[in-house]
Design a protein around this motif. Structure first.
Motif, short mmCIF file in Angstrom:
data_model
loop_
_atom_site.label_atom_id
_atom_site.label_comp_id
_atom_site.label_asym_id
_atom_site.label_seq_id
_atom_site.Cartn_x
_atom_site.Cartn_y
_atom_site.Cartn_z
N LEU A 94 48.95 -19.13 -118.97
CA LEU A 94 47.96 -18.29 -118.30
C LEU A 94 46.86 -19.14 -117.72
O LEU A 94 46.41 -20.10 -118.34
N VAL A 95 46.43 -18.82 -116.51
CA VAL A 95 45.33 -19.51 -115.85
C VAL A 95 44.22 -18.51 -115.57
O VAL A 95 44.48 -17.38 -115.13
N MET A 96 42.98 -18.90 -115.87
CA MET A 96 41.83 -18.05 -115.59
C MET A 96 40.95 -18.73 -114.54
O MET A 96 40.78 -19.95 -114.55
N HIS A 97 40.39 -17.93 -113.65
CA HIS A 97 39.41 -18.41 -112.68
C HIS A 97 38.18 -17.53 -112.69
O HIS A 97 38.30 -16.29 -112.72
N SER A 98 37.02 -18.15 -112.67
CA SER A 98 35.84 -17.44 -112.22
C SER A 98 35.91 -17.53 -110.70
O SER A 98 35.52 -18.54 -110.10
N VAL A 99 36.43 -16.50 -110.08
CA VAL A 99 36.63 -16.47 -108.63
C VAL A 99 35.29 -16.57 -107.91
O VAL A 99 35.22 -17.03 -106.76
N THR A 100 34.24 -16.18 -108.60
CA THR A 100 32.87 -16.31 -108.10
C THR A 100 32.61 -17.70 -107.52
O THR A 100 31.87 -17.84 -106.54
N LYS A 101 33.22 -18.70 -108.12
CA LYS A 101 32.90 -20.08 -107.82
C LYS A 101 33.66 -20.59 -106.58
O LYS A 101 33.46 -20.10 -105.50
N TYR A 102 34.53 -21.56 -106.75
CA TYR A 102 35.14 -22.22 -105.60
C TYR A 102 36.07 -21.32 -104.79
O TYR A 102 36.16 -21.47 -103.56
N LEU A 103 36.80 -20.42 -105.43
CA LEU A 103 37.75 -19.61 -104.67
C LEU A 103 37.04 -18.77 -103.62
O LEU A 103 37.44 -18.74 -102.46
N ALA A 104 35.97 -18.08 -104.02
CA ALA A 104 35.18 -17.33 -103.05
C ALA A 104 34.36 -18.29 -102.19
O ALA A 104 34.35 -18.20 -100.97
N GLY A 105 33.63 -19.18 -102.86
CA GLY A 105 33.06 -20.34 -102.19
C GLY A 105 31.77 -20.16 -101.43
O GLY A 105 31.25 -21.14 -100.88
N HIS A 106 31.21 -18.95 -101.38
CA HIS A 106 30.02 -18.76 -100.55
C HIS A 106 28.88 -18.04 -101.29
O HIS A 106 27.96 -17.52 -100.66
N SER A 107 28.94 -18.03 -102.61
CA SER A 107 27.85 -17.49 -103.43
C SER A 107 27.50 -16.04 -103.08
O SER A 107 26.33 -15.64 -103.14
N ASP A 108 28.53 -15.25 -102.73
CA ASP A 108 28.25 -13.86 -102.38
C ASP A 108 29.17 -12.86 -103.09
O ASP A 108 29.19 -11.68 -102.74
N VAL A 109 29.91 -13.34 -104.09
CA VAL A 109 30.85 -12.48 -104.81
C VAL A 109 30.81 -12.84 -106.29
O VAL A 109 30.64 -14.01 -106.64
N VAL A 110 30.98 -11.84 -107.15
CA VAL A 110 31.22 -12.06 -108.58
C VAL A 110 32.60 -11.48 -108.89
O VAL A 110 32.84 -10.29 -108.65
N MET A 111 33.50 -12.32 -109.42
CA MET A 111 34.87 -11.86 -109.67
C MET A 111 35.58 -12.85 -110.59
O MET A 111 35.20 -14.01 -110.68
N GLY A 112 36.63 -12.36 -111.26
CA GLY A 112 37.48 -13.21 -112.09
C GLY A 112 38.93 -12.93 -111.80
O GLY A 112 39.28 -11.93 -111.16
N ALA A 113 39.80 -13.82 -112.28
CA ALA A 113 41.24 -13.64 -112.07
C ALA A 113 42.03 -14.28 -113.19
O ALA A 113 41.61 -15.28 -113.78
N LEU A 114 43.21 -13.71 -113.45
CA LEU A 114 44.20 -14.29 -114.34
C LEU A 114 45.50 -14.42 -113.57
O LEU A 114 45.84 -13.55 -112.76
#
Length: 381
Positions: free
Chosen positions: A188-208
């Motif tokens: 299993l891989v977890m991401h705080s999507v808020t960070k690099y995946l979104a990349g523009h400091s305008d979203v709060v999100m997570g992913a598995l």
């Protein structure tokens, strides 16, 4: 499909109704059915939403995974994962990890009878003494937050497989551009999507992201039942951000190398933590399992005075003093009083998180401007 092509095309397709090349924002809570129970795969947006579905497929593809699930925050994703466990189960976690993860483990789930062991994973073999018949999950970050420790994912996967345990990896700092834990044996891989995946400091999100069908089914049940799902507008923003992930990460890595080298030779800087240094602990592992070394750096001040760290942080200009990381703009923070304040001081100091430690998220600005910004602030102490 190469990574640079994946970020543009994987998981997304032109809208079949209009031909729109960008995934539409399906801003709806419910969907009309022709007859009770007869629908086109969508009935209520907590369960499924076309914009979120496209994003989940995209993130899964980036991690070379089969199933992706998005949540309203990174903590929402971790919350769903731990809800797979039962009272009496045990988790082995790295002892150098994000403060929010430590907090949800110790302040939320521990009171429901789940036991957490926080241990060094510099040598994966050393964790076997903590494994017993109640152990269910090994949890790792690599690089860790904020000490940039490197953990051998393949070695952990071998231990997890030997004892029939789940291995979860927080891949937020590395991103799928630099590292793919599923390919190294993680479950299993977890991401705080808020960070690099979104990349523009305008979203709060997570992913598995997972490969196992049953695991995906169990997590999807929790995602729907507990309801920590992101809205379609945020999903659209992340889909847009992902399209430049490879370009941004290349620049983050270039700037990270420049800034780490500069800090290492500054007379007022004590230690610099960046996995690209050949003498960084487990650098050889980083070189094997990562494609580059990223834009996250931590450093301490000579004399280890918190007031000196505070003075530096208050006088930076291009490095904005703020929570979070991974945006195009450079950020700086003081882990001991910000991101890791929920971890007791004695526990922080065990892993080297001192009162003068500063964490940098090096953005994509001009590296010379960033160096000059640090030089001017360090000159004041």
């Amino acid at each position: 499909m190469k990574f640079g092509t994946k970020v543009i095309h994987a998981g997304v397709a032109p809208d079949p109704t209009t031909g729109a090349i960008m995934t539409p924002i399906f801003q709806t809570s419910t969907y009309v059915q022709k007859s009770p129970g007869q629908h086109k795969g969508f009935e209520y947006s907590r369960t499924h939403n076309p914009t979120r579905d496209a994003l989940q497929k995209s993130i899964a593809a980036l991690e070379n995974g089969k199933h992706g699930l998005c949540f309203s925050s990174g903590m929402g994703a971790i919350d769903a994962l731990i809800k797979l466990l039962s009272p009496g189960d045990e988790v082995i976690s790295t002892n150098d990890l994000y403060g929010g993860t430590y907090r949800i483990f110790t302040k939320v789930f521990a009171k429901y009878g789940i036991k957490f062991h926080f241990v060094s994973m510099d040598d994966p073999a050393s964790i076997e003494k903590y494994i017993n018949d109640k152990t269910r999950l090994i949890w790792a970050e690599t690089p860790t937050n904020p000490m940039m420790n490197i953990i051998d994912i393949k070695a952990l996967a071998a231990i997890a497989g030997k004892h029939d345990l789940l291995l979860g990896v927080d891949n937020t700092f590395a991103t799928p551009y630099l590292q793919n834990p599923l390919d190294l044996g993680a479950d299993l891989v977890m991401h705080s999507v808020t960070k690099y995946l979104a990349g523009h400091s305008d979203v709060v999100m997570g992913a598995l992201v997972v490969n196992d069908d049953r695991l995906a089914e169990d997590l999807a049940f929790i995602q729907n039942s507990c309801g920590a799902t992101p809205g379609p507008q945020d999903c659209f923003l992340v889909l847009r951000g992902i399209k430049t992930l490879h370009l941004r990460m290349e620049r983050h890595c270039q700037n990270g190398k420049t800034i780490a080298g500069y800090l290492r030779h500054h007379p007022k800087v004590d230690k610099v933590y960046w996995p690209g240094f050949e003498d960084h602990p487990n650098h050889d592992i980083a070189a094997k399992q990562m494609r580059d070394f990223g834009g996250m750096i931590s450093f301490s001040i000579v004399g280890d005075k918190q007031e000196d760290a505070k003075k530096v942080l208050e006088n930076l200009h291009y490095f904005s003093l703020a929570e979070s990381l991974g945006g195009v703009e450079s950020l700086c923070g003081h882990p001991a009083s910000m991101t890791h304040a929920s971890i007791p001081k004695v526990e922080r100091e065990k892993v080297g998180l001192t009162d003068s430690l500063i964490r940098l998220s090096v953005g994509v600005e001009d590296a010379e401007d960033l160096k000059n910004d640090l030089a001017a602030a360090l000159e004041l102490i």
